[in-house]
Design a protein around this motif. Structure first.
Motif, PDB file in Angstrom:
ATOM      1  N   GLN A 155      36.558 -62.993  16.621  1.00 32.18           N
ATOM      2  CA  GLN A 155      35.471 -63.401  15.737  1.00 32.18           C
ATOM      3  C   GLN A 155      34.644 -64.501  16.382  1.00 32.18           C
ATOM      4  OE1 GLN A 155      37.204 -64.481  11.959  1.00 32.18           O
ATOM      5  NE2 GLN A 155      37.260 -62.355  11.278  1.00 32.18           N
ATOM      6  N   PRO A 156      33.386 -64.620  15.991  1.00 29.62           N
ATOM      7  CA  PRO A 156      32.572 -65.720  16.499  1.00 29.62           C
ATOM      8  C   PRO A 156      33.251 -67.059  16.237  1.00 29.62           C
ATOM      9  CG  PRO A 156      31.194 -64.139  15.370  1.00 29.62           C
ATOM     10  CD  PRO A 156      32.614 -63.703  15.131  1.00 29.62           C
ATOM     11  N   GLY A 157      33.205 -67.923  17.244  1.00 34.62           N
ATOM     12  CA  GLY A 157      33.880 -69.212  17.158  1.00 34.62           C
ATOM     13  C   GLY A 157      35.308 -69.191  17.664  1.00 34.62           C
ATOM     14  N   ARG A 206      31.919 -74.495  27.176  1.00 35.54           N
ATOM     15  CA  ARG A 206      32.713 -73.597  26.331  1.00 35.54           C
ATOM     16  C   ARG A 206      33.799 -72.864  27.117  1.00 35.54           C
ATOM     17  NH1 ARG A 206      30.373 -69.281  24.064  1.00 35.54           N
ATOM     18  NH2 ARG A 206      28.775 -69.043  25.677  1.00 35.54           N
ATOM     19  N   PHE A 207      33.499 -72.529  28.362  1.00 39.01           N
ATOM     20  CA  PHE A 207      34.433 -71.782  29.201  1.00 39.01           C
ATOM     21  C   PHE A 207      35.005 -72.692  30.281  1.00 39.01           C
ATOM     22  CE2 PHE A 207      32.451 -67.247  28.696  1.00 39.01           C
ATOM     23  CZ  PHE A 207      32.471 -67.412  27.318  1.00 39.01           C
ATOM     24  N   LYS A 259      30.599 -66.530  21.194  1.00 33.46           N
ATOM     25  CA  LYS A 259      29.417 -66.112  20.455  1.00 33.46           C
ATOM     26  C   LYS A 259      29.236 -64.590  20.613  1.00 33.46           C
ATOM     27  CE  LYS A 259      27.115 -70.444  21.763  1.00 33.46           C
ATOM     28  NZ  LYS A 259      25.925 -71.035  22.418  1.00 33.46           N
ATOM     29  N   PRO A 260      28.548 -63.956  19.693  1.00 37.16           N
ATOM     30  CA  PRO A 260      28.293 -62.519  19.849  1.00 37.16           C
ATOM     31  C   PRO A 260      27.638 -62.176  21.185  1.00 37.16           C
ATOM     32  CG  PRO A 260      27.766 -63.208  17.625  1.00 37.16           C
ATOM     33  CD  PRO A 260      28.077 -64.462  18.393  1.00 37.16           C
ATOM     34  N   THR A 264      34.775 -58.384  23.078  1.00 38.32           N
ATOM     35  CA  THR A 264      33.860 -58.130  21.967  1.00 38.32           C
ATOM     36  C   THR A 264      33.952 -59.265  20.976  1.00 38.32           C
ATOM     37  OG1 THR A 264      34.156 -55.735  22.214  1.00 38.32           O
ATOM     38  CG2 THR A 264      33.184 -56.514  20.159  1.00 38.32           C
ATOM     39  N   VAL A 265      32.820 -59.908  20.716  1.00 40.72           N
ATOM     40  CA  VAL A 265      32.768 -61.013  19.762  1.00 40.72           C
ATOM     41  C   VAL A 265      31.982 -60.530  18.549  1.00 40.72           C
ATOM     42  CG1 VAL A 265      32.187 -63.424  19.389  1.00 40.72           C
ATOM     43  CG2 VAL A 265      32.785 -62.626  21.695  1.00 40.72           C
ATOM     44  N   SER A 266      32.699 -60.339  17.458  1.00 41.74           N
ATOM     45  CA  SER A 266      32.068 -59.763  16.270  1.00 41.74           C
ATOM     46  C   SER A 266      32.877 -60.106  15.040  1.00 41.74           C
ATOM     47  CB  SER A 266      31.955 -58.251  16.424  1.00 41.74           C
ATOM     48  OG  SER A 266      31.442 -57.661  15.245  1.00 41.74           O
TER      49      SER A 266
END
Length: 113
Positions: free
Chosen positions: A12-14, A64-65, A84-85, A110-112
């Motif tokens: 999921q996002p975040g 972030r990475f 993030k998506p 996949t970020v969703s």
């Protein structure tokens, strides 16, 4: 030389994911290891690379990475936080050893929601 990537999936996002890539075979001195990604309909782009001395990141993932390497195991890892998506892509690991370029097959992130 083979590169085996793992750790992709749906998040999921975040959220966070950790990718790992191990190099095996008759590999010599590793000059650099890195991660690239390719989103649908887009060109492959650099995410992060790491040498023995430093690491560099794409602006879109800075902060972030985090890329790291285990020289004894010929492994490179990518810790991805605050996903993030737009981070959705196939992620490829790459290593350059004794001047030769090697690429893994890729792992899907996949970020969703």
């Amino acid at each position: 030389v083979q590169l085996q990537a793992s750790g992709g999936g749906l998040v999921q996002p975040g959220g966070s994911l950790r990718l790992s890539c191990a190099a095996s075979g008759s590999i010599g001195s590793i000059d650099l290891m890195g991660w690239y990604r390719q989103a649908p309909g887009k060109q492959r782009e650099l995410v992060a690379i790491i040498t023995r001395d430093n690491a560099n990141y794409a602006d879109s993932v800075k902060g972030r990475f985090t890329i790291s390497r285990d020289n004894a195991k010929n492994m490179v890892n990518l810790k991805m936080n605050s996903l993030k998506p737009e981070d959705t892509a196939v992620y490829y690991c790459r290593t350059v050893s004794s001047g030769t370029d090697y690429w893994g097959k890729g792992t899907l992130v996949t970020v969703s929601s």
